[in-house]
Design a protein around this motif. Structure first.
Motif, mmCIF file in Angstrom:
data_model
loop_
_atom_site.group_PDB
_atom_site.id
_atom_site.type_symbol
_atom_site.label_atom_id
_atom_site.label_comp_id
_atom_site.label_asym_id
_atom_site.label_seq_id
_atom_site.Cartn_x
_atom_site.Cartn_y
_atom_site.Cartn_z
ATOM 1 N N UNK A 8 -45.407 -12.651 76.008
ATOM 2 C CA UNK A 8 -44.234 -12.521 77.434
ATOM 3 C C UNK A 8 -44.051 -11.222 78.250
ATOM 4 N N UNK A 9 -43.979 -10.259 76.940
ATOM 5 C CA UNK A 9 -43.493 -8.482 77.958
ATOM 6 C C UNK A 9 -44.746 -8.802 78.757
ATOM 7 N N UNK A 10 -46.253 -8.747 78.208
ATOM 8 C CA UNK A 10 -47.094 -8.023 78.753
ATOM 9 C C UNK A 10 -47.469 -9.164 79.782
ATOM 10 N N UNK A 11 -47.012 -10.188 79.361
ATOM 11 C CA UNK A 11 -47.109 -11.271 81.226
ATOM 12 C C UNK A 11 -46.528 -10.529 81.921
ATOM 13 N N UNK A 12 -44.715 -10.470 81.528
ATOM 14 C CA UNK A 12 -43.839 -9.737 82.645
ATOM 15 C C UNK A 12 -44.753 -8.200 82.988
ATOM 16 N N UNK A 13 -44.954 -7.535 82.210
ATOM 17 C CA UNK A 13 -45.435 -6.547 83.366
ATOM 18 C C UNK A 13 -46.902 -6.276 83.478
ATOM 19 N N UNK A 15 -47.845 -9.175 86.466
ATOM 20 C CA UNK A 15 -47.360 -9.365 86.864
ATOM 21 C C UNK A 15 -46.065 -8.085 87.911
ATOM 22 N N UNK A 16 -45.638 -7.817 86.970
ATOM 23 C CA UNK A 16 -45.209 -5.973 88.022
ATOM 24 C C UNK A 16 -46.556 -5.508 88.495
ATOM 25 N N UNK A 17 -47.379 -5.838 87.615
ATOM 26 C CA UNK A 17 -48.839 -4.507 88.392
ATOM 27 C C UNK A 17 -49.349 -4.917 89.342
ATOM 28 N N UNK A 18 -49.212 -6.564 89.609
ATOM 29 C CA UNK A 18 -49.782 -6.894 90.752
ATOM 30 C C UNK A 18 -50.140 -8.248 90.179
#
Length: 193
Positions: A8-13, A15-18
Motif C-alpha cells: 500500500x505504501x509503494x502504491x501510494x508512492x 501515484x505520487x510519482x505520476x
C-alpha cells in the motif's frame, strides 16, 4: 499484513510519482491480497480523489491555453453514409483522429468506448476519423470494420481526408483528439495517448 502495508505504501508512492492507472488497482492479480487489506479502500478513495482533482486542474489549464478554432467535416462512414459535424449539433463532441495501425490509437479506443457508454445518453458524441493510408480503400475499410467489431466501438467511424486534417492547426500526429463544445467549436486539442 506487513507485506500488504508495504505494498500500500509503494502504491501510494507510485501515484505520487505520476502513476495514474486506477483500473490497475482493481484488476491486477498480484494485488488481490492487497485489496483485502482494510487500508486499501481508503487508499483507493484517496487516489481517485487526487486523480480527479489533478484531471480537473489539467483540463482547466488546457482550456486556458488552448485557442479555440473552427472545425467541420462531411465524411463517409464505414457503410458509405455521409456523416457531418452538424449531425452532432447541441452535443459535446469528441473527435478522435486515429488509425488502426497506430498502437497509442488502439490503446485509447477502449476508454472512448467506456466514455460513450457512460455519457452517450447525456449529450456526448464521439466520432472517430480514420486515416489508414493503405493502397486499397476497400482493404482499409475492412481493417477498420474488423477493429470496430472486435472492440465493440458504438460510435461512428468515418474515413478522413486531407481537407479535414488540414483544419487542425499544427497537426502533429496520431492520435489527435479534439474536444468540441455544443456549438461545434474546438475547445481543446490533445496529441497522443
Amino acid at each position: 499484513a506487513l507485506a500488504a502495508l508495504a505494498a500500500i505504501a509503494s502504491l501510494k508512492a507510485a501515484f505520487e510519482n505520476g502513476f495514474s492507472e486506477i483500473e490497475q488497482l482493481d484488476e491486477d492479480g498480484d494485488l488481490a491480497n492487497v485489496r483485502k487489506h482494510p487500508d486499501f479502500a481508503g487508499l483507493r478513495k484517496e487516489l481517485v480523489a487526487k486523480g480527479e482533482a489533478a484531471a480537473k486542474a489539467k483540463v482547466k489549464a488546457l482550456l486556458a491555453t488552448n485557442k479555440p478554432f473552427p472545425f467541420d467535416f462531411e465524411l463517409k462512414n464505414l457503410d458509405g453514409k455521409t456523416v457531418k459535424l452538424a449531425d452532432f449539433k447541441g452535443k459535446v463532441t469528441i473527435v478522435d483522429v486515429w488509425g488502426t495501425w497506430c498502437p497509442p490509437c488502439r490503446k485509447e479506443i477502449p476508454h472512448f468506448v467506456e466514455l460513450h457508454k457512460k455519457l452517450g445518453d447525456k449529450g456526448l458524441a464521439i466520432v472517430g476519423i480514420n486515416y489508414e493510408g493503405g493502397e486499397d480503400p476497400k482493404d482499409d475499410i475492412k481493417k477498420i470494420k474488423d477493429f470496430v467489431k472486435e472492440n465493440k466501438v458504438p460510435y461512428d467511424c468515418v474515413i478522413g481526408d486531407e481537407k479535414t486534417q488540414k483544419q487542425i492547426p499544427n497537426f502533429e500526429g496520431y492520435p489527435t483528439t479534439l474536444f468540441l463544445d455544443r456549438a461545434g467549436v474546438v475547445r481543446a486539442k490533445l496529441v497522443g495517448y
